[in-house]
Design a protein around this motif. Sequence first.
Motif, PDB file in Angstrom:
ATOM      1  N   GLU A   1      11.037   2.073   2.457  1.00  0.00           N
ATOM      2  CA  GLU A   1      11.446   1.556   1.157  1.00  0.00           C
ATOM      3  C   GLU A   1      10.329   0.733   0.533  1.00  0.00           C
ATOM      4  N   THR A   2      10.242   0.800  -0.800  1.00  0.00           N
ATOM      5  CA  THR A   2       9.232   0.034  -1.536  1.00  0.00           C
ATOM      6  C   THR A   2       9.649  -0.101  -2.992  1.00  0.00           C
TER       7      THR A   2
ATOM      8  N   TYR B   1       5.548   6.787  -1.297  1.00  0.00           N
ATOM      9  CA  TYR B   1       5.937   6.291   0.022  1.00  0.00           C
ATOM     10  C   TYR B   1       5.042   5.114   0.389  1.00  0.00           C
ATOM     11  N   PRO B   2       5.599   4.132   1.088  1.00  0.00           N
ATOM     12  CA  PRO B   2       4.779   3.015   1.562  1.00  0.00           C
ATOM     13  C   PRO B   2       4.139   3.355   2.903  1.00  0.00           C
TER      14      PRO B   2
ATOM     15  N   THR C   1       0.847  -1.188   0.000  1.00  0.00           N
ATOM     16  CA  THR C   1       0.000   0.000   0.000  1.00  0.00           C
ATOM     17  C   THR C   1       0.884   1.240   0.000  1.00  0.00           C
ATOM     18  N   VAL C   2       0.730   2.063  -1.047  1.00  0.00           N
ATOM     19  CA  VAL C   2       1.586   3.231  -1.228  1.00  0.00           C
ATOM     20  C   VAL C   2       0.737   4.476  -1.476  1.00  0.00           C
ATOM     21  N   TYR C   3       1.352   5.627  -1.253  1.00  0.00           N
ATOM     22  CA  TYR C   3       0.692   6.919  -1.463  1.00  0.00           C
ATOM     23  C   TYR C   3       1.743   7.917  -1.928  1.00  0.00           C
ATOM     24  N   ALA C   4       1.301   9.130  -2.305  1.00  0.00           N
ATOM     25  CA  ALA C   4       2.216  10.221  -2.649  1.00  0.00           C
ATOM     26  C   ALA C   4       1.601  11.529  -2.175  1.00  0.00           C
ATOM     27  N   TYR C   5       2.443  12.438  -1.689  1.00  0.00           N
ATOM     28  CA  TYR C   5       1.942  13.723  -1.199  1.00  0.00           C
ATOM     29  C   TYR C   5       1.657  14.674  -2.365  1.00  0.00           C
ATOM     30  N   PRO C   6       0.491  15.316  -2.372  1.00  0.00           N
ATOM     31  CA  PRO C   6       0.264  16.422  -3.310  1.00  0.00           C
ATOM     32  C   PRO C   6       0.927  17.675  -2.741  1.00  0.00           C
TER      33      PRO C   6
ATOM     34  N   ASN D   1      13.649  11.863  -9.153  1.00  0.00           N
ATOM     35  CA  ASN D   1      12.778  10.798  -8.676  1.00  0.00           C
ATOM     36  C   ASN D   1      13.708   9.861  -7.926  1.00  0.00           C
ATOM     37  N   PHE D   2      13.764   9.991  -6.586  1.00  0.00           N
ATOM     38  CA  PHE D   2      14.832   9.314  -5.856  1.00  0.00           C
ATOM     39  C   PHE D   2      14.678   7.802  -5.865  1.00  0.00           C
ATOM     40  N   ARG D   3      13.505   7.294  -6.272  1.00  0.00           N
ATOM     41  CA  ARG D   3      13.350   5.833  -6.314  1.00  0.00           C
ATOM     42  C   ARG D   3      13.800   5.255  -7.655  1.00  0.00           C
ATOM     43  N   ASP D   4      13.442   5.879  -8.757  1.00  0.00           N
ATOM     44  CA  ASP D   4      13.801   5.341 -10.074  1.00  0.00           C
ATOM     45  C   ASP D   4      15.047   5.996 -10.674  1.00  0.00           C
TER      46      ASP D   4
END
Length: 422
Positions: free
Chosen positions: A300-301, A294-295, A271-276, A347-350
Amino acid sequence: MSSRRARTASLGEVPPARSRHGGRRSAVALADGLAVVGTADGDLQAFDTASDGPPRRCWRYETEGDPSVVAAVPFDGGLVVGERSARGEIRCHDAEGGLRWRYESRADLGDPQQTTRFLLPFVASLATDGDRCYAAARRYERRTDAAGGDVRHFESVVYAFDPDGSVAWTYRTDGSPISLSARDGRVAVAYNRCPGDHQHGLVVLDAADGDPRWMWDPGTDGQRRVGDVALLDEGVVLSSHGDYCGYRLGEGGSERWRVPLATPTDVAGDTVYAYPNHVRATAAGAVFVTGNTYPEDGRETDARHPNEHTAVGVSLAGERRWDAPVGGFASGLGTDGSLLAVPGAQNFRDRDADDHALRLFDVADGPVDTLDTDGVVTAAAVGDGTAVAVEEPVVYHDEGRERGAYRLHRLPVTDGVTRPNR
């Protein structure tokens, strides 16, 4: 969409950004045919928007520690800038760069707990209604509570400055202000974290005396509250960090509509979300911009929220019109009427360098154009037929290659459409 070559000028040297965001360290504003850049070294560089070449002027001011200019707004024929520095200084310059007045927010916020960058006094936002300039400054520290636990604490002040630099009023809380909007005798303050006594994500102040007119909060658990706010003729549009939605509120805080933007979503069992993080609004509608995934559990996710790093256009009736990617984390937006400039950083994840760009959108109709860059774009402004963007170099930890440079891009714009250089 197209990408065209812009006029580019060096801003000197700066240590490269890394995979994760280190916070704002540059700002840019347009005023009287000049693009004025506030740099990571604390100086100002002014460039002609319509010609190539080095800065027309460069001004440097003595400050303590390692200052950086993180906010800038035209005001009273000059420019007001805000620092992240030991002083947390707010300065007003005339059109030639001369210093009109300066104010140290540390006098109200206190000295930093340590010299660590995130603990320095920080001018989070500047806004003007033409008559006054408003500044939101904060200082963050870690404290130990009665049970021996580690807790967050903020000291913050919203200031109203008259053109001569005198302080007309202040509004103090222990919340973390992130954004201001000033219009028609009102000043809206968005608080992204409320860990203490102040428990309102939005406060609308009277511009004349700083007294609160009304307050609002998403009513969600935790410290996260509001990411950004934009005043309308009547009421506001805001992005909620509490429930990851966009809202339109009437005067007094009555809810007109609520639009889910990056609410918790199951992606392959995570379950993940992102801040507007941002919103801009005109009579033509509103645009929201979301940030990183963010998870709900941990940090980490491998999952990615389908609406991360996305611009979403919504009518003022609450109807979702369009959406488009913005590539990476946007630290701020530039606006001019219906035209919106979104700087795309990491995009710190990708960590896809192909996504680094300045992207232009029309509030009602969506994507207009893209200017691709080698490094990350960290600040933008648009107006007077020009879009400008600050690029910073970046080194991703899993690549080890430095991309881009510290430089300013100037891109001609006509009627919402970019045109090639002549």
